[in-house]
Scaffold this active site. Structure first.
Site, PDB file in Angstrom:
ATOM      1  N   ASN A   7      -2.854   6.822  17.714  1.00 28.04           N
ATOM      2  CA  ASN A   7      -3.847   6.987  18.781  1.00 28.04           C
ATOM      3  C   ASN A   7      -4.483   8.376  18.736  1.00 28.04           C
ATOM      4  O   ASN A   7      -5.685   8.527  18.960  1.00 28.04           O
ATOM      5  CB  ASN A   7      -3.171   6.812  20.145  1.00 28.04           C
ATOM      6  N   GLU A   8      -3.653   9.367  18.437  1.00 23.90           N
ATOM      7  CA  GLU A   8      -4.143  10.747  18.464  1.00 23.90           C
ATOM      8  C   GLU A   8      -5.190  10.972  17.375  1.00 23.90           C
ATOM      9  O   GLU A   8      -6.230  11.584  17.615  1.00 23.90           O
ATOM     10  CB  GLU A   8      -2.963  11.719  18.312  1.00 23.90           C
ATOM     11  N   SER A  44       4.755  -1.537   4.194  1.00 27.04           N
ATOM     12  CA  SER A  44       5.024  -2.923   4.558  1.00 27.04           C
ATOM     13  C   SER A  44       5.121  -3.767   3.293  1.00 27.04           C
ATOM     14  O   SER A  44       4.358  -3.555   2.354  1.00 27.04           O
ATOM     15  CB  SER A  44       3.889  -3.512   5.393  1.00 27.04           C
ATOM     16  N   GLN A  76       0.818  -1.212   0.000  1.00 30.03           N
ATOM     17  CA  GLN A  76       0.000   0.000   0.000  1.00 30.03           C
ATOM     18  C   GLN A  76       0.854   1.266   0.000  1.00 30.03           C
ATOM     19  O   GLN A  76       1.628   1.480   0.932  1.00 30.03           O
ATOM     20  CB  GLN A  76      -0.890  -0.024   1.247  1.00 30.03           C
ATOM     21  N   GLY A  77       0.711   2.072  -1.010  1.00 32.78           N
ATOM     22  CA  GLY A  77       1.498   3.304  -1.094  1.00 32.78           C
ATOM     23  C   GLY A  77       0.668   4.527  -0.766  1.00 32.78           C
ATOM     24  O   GLY A  77       0.265   5.271  -1.664  1.00 32.78           O
ATOM     25  N   TYR A  78       0.383   4.724   0.486  1.00 33.16           N
ATOM     26  CA  TYR A  78      -0.387   5.895   0.919  1.00 33.16           C
ATOM     27  C   TYR A  78       0.509   6.907   1.641  1.00 33.16           C
ATOM     28  O   TYR A  78       0.664   8.033   1.233  1.00 33.16           O
ATOM     29  CB  TYR A  78      -1.524   5.485   1.866  1.00 33.16           C
ATOM     30  N   SER A  79       1.086   6.484   2.776  1.00 34.05           N
ATOM     31  CA  SER A  79       1.817   7.419   3.639  1.00 34.05           C
ATOM     32  C   SER A  79       3.051   7.985   2.938  1.00 34.05           C
ATOM     33  O   SER A  79       3.692   7.310   2.133  1.00 34.05           O
ATOM     34  CB  SER A  79       2.267   6.716   4.923  1.00 34.05           C
ATOM     35  N   GLU A 121     -13.791  -5.590   8.442  1.00 35.38           N
ATOM     36  CA  GLU A 121     -14.103  -4.872   9.681  1.00 35.38           C
ATOM     37  C   GLU A 121     -13.106  -5.215  10.782  1.00 35.38           C
ATOM     38  O   GLU A 121     -12.983  -6.354  11.214  1.00 35.38           O
ATOM     39  CB  GLU A 121     -15.524  -5.232  10.122  1.00 35.38           C
TER      40      GLU A 121
END
Lengths: 391, 389
Positions: A375-376, A168, A133-136, A251
């Site tokens: 978490n934030e 990853s 996955q190439g998002y970040s 989910e």
């Protein structure tokens, strides 16, 4: 009016079939992959785990919930959970194909053209083609709309430039689904497109990131003139944000039921260690162990509750509650793990002077509260979308 | 942000089976019932008036609830003129009353009728018929000065006579004990066997003393039994089972009530923070406060799920023996945490008697203590889980 508390006979037969298949296949030929690939051990037996993916695919265990007309099994959510649990219980290796099966596959089912589906889905279902996955990006972590990687159309191709991070499996994957900016004049979530990009080409460089565990699960992916055919655009150009966000991944509140079997194994190991070291007689440590045990039950009930409400209750943002719940629990477990070892936790004690399971758990679980939305960010989502607090 | 970047960890352990609740958590009939009860309470329940009157609850509301909702007949079997509903149905009422902190003998009556219905004796059936038709309330007189809520240590005595039984002993922390029509009482026979008895509150052999409770919305009484006339209600199968059932259902009901109260308390916080303006903006737009509310939402979601699980597991062999203990601990702790934050996040107004924040705080602390403290119940859970030291 009382709720049925058992699986139906048919679902129970499904469970037994999954259990038997896993037991058969993890004995003998694939005995060496049992238990491999866990936290901090991401690169164990990668070649063998790729073979295992093919074995899963050949027997129809990939794409259980996909429609039959696309090669899936049309399995209910409950059966997917059952398989997830049996998979974990059997000690089967960490999946390499989960992003293929649970992210890009469902995206193609929802947004892909018939040609894209025919081209890409079979490879996923057979366990042959791995996706990442190439998002970040370095400047687009929690704020994904800040994506800057560009894709410029040149004839029949898009040409990509930029950098992805925390990818990853990029080092072993065949393809990457990339969120890239196709319209430089648009900002934020406008002007992004969802592109399928083959990784084996000259314009792509992949560098593993060494983590605090000393191992590498994540990578940086550099695009410098990498190309992909315009046919590999999913959804309309500029509509990538909707495509990326519209994919309802399996989910998580339910997926965690399988994950929790791994958690239970870790907790049981910690309890065994605490007995061996005598730490269990320390009232403070004992109280933390009991709270961890109770917390695991609460997570289980929460997942079952989500599952029971599936299709009727509110969905989507519940995943953030589940993520916060298990990530914090697991991070605390990592601290408990080292604490029950006592002073021995100061030094490496594993085979060939590697970090122990407890030390790896302590370190690895620091990632749990960061990846997949920190978490934030999860708290923002819960506050604004679940509780409806003002922005 | 629904993308996740890593593999599931593998597992090698023996997992528990999924032979657990998997149906939709709220069947349509139950949702409608919830709405009916909510409407009823929104129209008729006045917490402040009820908690300050001499009875500690609103008799008129109870009477109306008997007529309109069948509060006393809900779990009474149809053979006894009741509605024959399940404990999970009764839990809907417990939750709706709990959500609003309505002072009422409802919770104890629901639990007591569920236990009596499970007894299956003629004596229990006669009482159930009377409870259903007369709209009686029942209090559960369990704890004792020495034993607390530890069933094994209960010492109240039941003596057999030609005409029946008499009870002798002292009970305390009996919710609505000073006003209930009937008392459900675990006591020991001269052979030391724990059994369940019912006495009439009007019996000359008992003295009831109302105590000023920390929680204004649930009055507590001490009850002295001096040869009070009683009926044994459990069958020959063994009283320990019916006492365990009573304890389990009380814990489960308290869990349900606590989770529901925690949810409504959290809603109150969110509403307040959304309308309260300081520094020219809604307080709820400050991230520090959002994050605290989000953490509470996680607690409440876990509590609701745990209460749901415990409720659906009642009578199901698949449940762990200490599910009710675990549920009460988790839910009461969640309520106290939310209520404590509610006082804080409301600022000065949250410290006033006129604001309801303190009522949730007191209910939270009381529910932590009722039917076993967090420490006592954790010990039970730990022992049952094989986590003993």
């Amino acid at each position: 009016m009382s709720a049925g508390l058992k699986l139906s006979d048919a679902d129970e037969r499904f469970r037994l079939r999954a259990r038997a298949w896993l037991a058969d296949n993890l004995a003998g030929e694939f005995a060496d992959v049992v238990g491999t690939g866990g936290p901090g051990r991401e690169h164990q037996a990668v070649r063998r785990r790729r073979q295992w993916e093919r074995r899963l695919g050949a027997s129809g265990w990939i794409g259980l919930g996909w429609p039959k007309r696309h090669g899936g099994q049309d399995a209910s959510l409950l059966r997917q959970v059952v398989f997830h649990e049996e998979y974990a219980r059997a000690g089967a290796p960490a999946r390499l194909g989960h992003m293929s099966e649970q992210l890009v596959g469902p995206t193609l089912l929802t947004f892909g053209t018939a040609e894209q589906q025919a081209r890409f889905l079979p490879g996923i279902l057979r366990g042959e083609v791995l996706w990442c996955q190439g998002y970040s990006e370095p400047d687009a972590g929690s704020d994904l709309a800040g994506v800057r990687t560009s894709a410029v159309r040149e004839g029949g191709h898009y040409v990509l430039s930029g950098q992805k991070i925390w990818t990853s499996l990029a080092d072993i994957a065949d393809w990457c689904f990339v969120l890239a900016r196709t319209d430089p004049d648009q900002t934020r979530h406008r002007g992004l497109s969802y592109l399928l990009v083959p990784l084996d080409q000259p314009g792509i460089e992949i560098r593993p990131i060494r983590q605090i565990t000393g191992t590498s699960e994540f990578n940086e992916v550099f695009f410098d003139g990498a190309r992909t055919a315009v046919d590999n655009l999913v959804g309309a150009e500029g509509d990538g944000w909707r495509v990326a966000m519209g994919t309802l991944a399996f989910e998580r509140g339910v997926a965690t039921l399988g994950q929790q079997i791994g958690f239970e194994r870790e907790l049981n190991a910690i309890i065994a260690t605490a007995r061996a070291t005598g730490a269990i007689d320390d009232p403070a440590l004992h109280a933390r162990i009991v709270d961890a045990w109770i917390g695991l039950r609460v997570m289980r009930y929460t997942a079952l509750h989500t599952l029971s409400s599936a299709g009727t209750g509110p969905s989507g943002s519940e995943g953030s509650i589940s993520k916060l719940q298990w990530a914090n629990w697991h991070r605390n477990l990592g601290e408990l793990a080292v604490d029950v070892t006592g002073a021995a936790g100061l030094v490496a004690g594993g085979a060939s002077d590697e970090l122990t399971e407890e030390q790896l758990l302590f370190l690895y679980t620091r990632a749990d509260t960061i990846y997949g939305g920190t978490n934030e960010i999860q708290r923002n989502i819960v506050a604004e979308r679940v509780l409806g607090m003002p922005r | 942000m629904r993308q996740y970047d890593r593999n599931e960890p593998p597992g090698l352990s023996e997992p528990t089976e999924l032979s657990e609740p998997t149906e939709p958590s709220e069947p349509i009939e139950r949702r409608e019932m919830r709405r009916t009860v909510a409407d009823f309470l929104d129209r008729h329940a006045d917490i402040r008036t009820a908690m300050t009157n001499a009875d500690g609850y609103d008799r008129e509301l109870w009477r109306r609830g008997v007529d309109e909702l069948g509060v006393s007949a809900l779990l009474v079997p149809e053979r006894c003129g009741g509605l024959g509903m399940s404990f999970a149905d009764g839990a809907v009422l417990v939750a709706e009353f709990g959500r609003r902190l309505v002072p009422s003998p409802l919770l104890d009556t629901v639990v007591a009728t569920a236990v009596l219905a499970a007894c299956g004796t003629d004596e229990a059936d006669w009482l159930l018929t009377e409870i259903a038709t007369e709209g009686l309330s029942v209090a559960v007189a369990f704890a004792e000065p020495e034993a607390g809520w530890c069933a094994d240590s209960l010492a109240s005595r039941a003596a057999s006579h030609s005409a029946g039984w008499t009870l002798r002993g002292a009970k305390e922390y009996v919710a609505h004990g000073a006003t209930a029509d009937l008392l459900l009482v675990p006591a020991r026979t001269t052979e030391g066997e724990l059994r369940l008895y019912v006495t009439r509150a009007s019996d000359a052999g008992l003295r009831r003393t109302s105590r000023t409770a920390l929680d204004h919305t649930r009055t507590l009484a001490e009850i002295e039994f001096t040869d009070a006339v009683a009926v044994r209600v459990d069958g020959s199968a063994g009283g320990a089972d019916s006492v365990a059932l009573l304890s389990g259902l009380m814990l489960t009901a308290l869990a349900v009530e606590s989770a529901a109260a925690a949810r409504s308390c959290l809603s109150g916080i969110v509403t307040y923070l959304s309308v309260r303006q300081q520094f020219g903006r809604a307080l709820g737009s400050f991230q520090a406060l959002k994050h605290r509310c989000a953490d509470l939402a996680v607690r409440v979601a876990g509590a609701e799920a745990t209460a749901w699980y415990a409720t659906e597991s009642v009578g199901n062999g698949a449940q762990a023996a200490t599910t009710p203990e675990l549920a009460k601990v988790v839910c009461a702790d969640a309520l106290l945490r939310v209520a404590a934050e509610s006082v804080q996040l409301h600022g000065g107004i949250g410290f006033t008697f006129d604001h309801d924040a303190h009522l949730f705080l007191k209910r939270g602390k009381a529910n932590q203590l009722l039917f076993g403290s967090g420490q006592q119940l954790r010990t039970r859970v730990a022992e049952a889980a094989g986590l003993g030291t």
